[in-house]
Design a protein around this motif. Structure first.
Motif, PDB file in Angstrom:
ATOM      1  N   LYS A  64       0.831  -1.406  -0.043  1.00 34.57           N
ATOM      2  CA  LYS A  64      -0.109   0.347  -0.079  1.00 34.57           C
ATOM      3  C   LYS A  64       1.035   1.227  -0.215  1.00 34.57           C
ATOM      4  O   LYS A  64       0.612   2.066  -0.721  1.00 34.57           O
ATOM      5  CB  LYS A  64      -0.993   0.138   1.363  1.00 34.57           C
ATOM      6  CG  LYS A  64      -2.157  -0.942   0.913  1.00 34.57           C
ATOM      7  CD  LYS A  64      -3.094  -0.856   2.217  1.00 34.57           C
ATOM      8  CE  LYS A  64      -3.957  -2.236   1.609  1.00 34.57           C
ATOM      9  NZ  LYS A  64      -5.284  -2.033   3.704  1.00 34.57           N
ATOM     10  N   LYS A  67       2.664   1.312  -3.785  1.00 37.02           N
ATOM     11  CA  LYS A  67       1.603   0.753  -4.988  1.00 37.02           C
ATOM     12  C   LYS A  67       1.755   2.338  -5.770  1.00 37.02           C
ATOM     13  O   LYS A  67       2.008   2.113  -7.117  1.00 37.02           O
ATOM     14  CB  LYS A  67       0.268   1.008  -4.669  1.00 37.02           C
ATOM     15  CG  LYS A  67      -0.671   0.893  -5.752  1.00 37.02           C
ATOM     16  CD  LYS A  67      -1.897   0.880  -4.810  1.00 37.02           C
ATOM     17  CE  LYS A  67      -3.503   1.510  -5.864  1.00 37.02           C
ATOM     18  NZ  LYS A  67      -4.684   1.520  -5.114  1.00 37.02           N
ATOM     19  N   PHE A 124      -1.061  -4.614  -3.283  1.00 36.92           N
ATOM     20  CA  PHE A 124      -1.270  -3.195  -3.298  1.00 36.92           C
ATOM     21  C   PHE A 124      -2.434  -2.463  -2.534  1.00 36.92           C
ATOM     22  O   PHE A 124      -3.135  -1.822  -2.656  1.00 36.92           O
ATOM     23  CB  PHE A 124      -1.641  -2.703  -4.848  1.00 36.92           C
ATOM     24  CG  PHE A 124       0.349  -3.204  -5.929  1.00 36.92           C
ATOM     25  CD1 PHE A 124       1.108  -2.526  -4.898  1.00 36.92           C
ATOM     26  CD2 PHE A 124       0.625  -3.761  -6.656  1.00 36.92           C
ATOM     27  CE1 PHE A 124       2.452  -2.294  -5.699  1.00 36.92           C
ATOM     28  CE2 PHE A 124       1.104  -3.444  -7.142  1.00 36.92           C
ATOM     29  CZ  PHE A 124       2.786  -2.921  -6.787  1.00 36.92           C
ATOM     30  N   ASP A 131      -5.946   1.519 -12.506  1.00 33.74           N
ATOM     31  CA  ASP A 131      -4.733   0.520 -11.790  1.00 33.74           C
ATOM     32  C   ASP A 131      -4.966  -1.222 -12.392  1.00 33.74           C
ATOM     33  O   ASP A 131      -3.202  -1.469 -12.488  1.00 33.74           O
ATOM     34  CB  ASP A 131      -4.828   0.509 -10.009  1.00 33.74           C
ATOM     35  CG  ASP A 131      -4.645   1.773  -9.335  1.00 33.74           C
ATOM     36  OD1 ASP A 131      -4.416   2.654  -9.677  1.00 33.74           O
ATOM     37  OD2 ASP A 131      -5.679   1.786  -8.056  1.00 33.74           O
TER      38      ASP A 131
END
Length: 149
Positions: A64, A67, A124, A131
Motif C-alpha cells: 500500500k 503502490k 497493493f 490500476d
C-alpha cells in the motif's frame, strides 16, 4: 501509457508474444520463455478472481505504501520480486502456455473492465480498473522486454 483494455495495444502485446520461441533467451532472470508465459498468467488470474492470494500483514502494508510509486514508474525494474505463487521452476509446455496467455490477454480487450473480478490486489490492496490496467500492461511489457520483445 498503453492500455491492456485498448484493442490495438492488446494486439501489440499478442504480436510480441507470437514472436517468442521456446528457445528465446532471457536478458535477465532465471525463467525460460515457457515459464515466463506461465508466470504472466498468475497476475491475470488474480485480477480475474480465479486465483486468491492471502498476503501477510507486513507485505500488504508495504504494498500500500509503494503502490503509487511502483505503478507511477511506468515500468518494473529488472529482477523485481514476485509472489512465490507466480514462480515457475517446473517444465512448462511452451505452446499451451502461449495459447492460454493470449486467450487471457484477449479477455481484457473483449470484456474491458468487466474482465476484472477483484478490486483487491494481494500486495497493493484496493485497485481501481485503471490500476489493474497499468499493472497488467506493465507486467506483460516487462517480461516481453526480458525476452527481447
Amino acid at each position: 501509457m498503453k492500455s491492456i483494455y485498448n484493442k490495438t495495444h492488446n494486439l501489440e502485446l499478442i504480436d510480441r508474444i507470437n514472436k517468442l520461441k521456446p528457445e528465446s533467451q532471457a536478458q535477465w532472470g532465471k525463467m525460460n520463455a515457457a515459464q515466463m508465459l506461465s508466470h504472466c498468467q498468475g497476475p491475470i488470474d488474480v485480477a480475474f478472481g480465479d486465483l486468491k492470494l492471502k498476503p501477510n500483514f507486513l507485505i500488504a502494508l508495504l504494498g500500500k505504501l509503494f503502490k503509487n510509486k511502483i505503478l507511477g514508474a511506468g515500468e518494473f525494474k529488472k529482477s523485481s520480486p514476485t509472489a512465490p505463487q507466480f514462480i515457475r521452476k517446473e517444465t512448462i509446455d511452451f505452446e499451451q502456455s502461449k495459447k492460454e496467455l493470449i486467450f487471457k490477454i484477449t479477455q481484457f480487450s473483449e470484456l474491458g473492465e468487466k474482465a476484472i473480478k477483484s478490486n483487491k490486489h494481494p500486495f497493493f490492496g484496493e485497485m481501481s480498473f485503471e490500476d489493474w490496467d497499468r499493472l497488467q500492461y506493465m507486467h506483460l511489457d516487462h517480461h516481453l522486454k526480458q525476452f527481447g520483445q
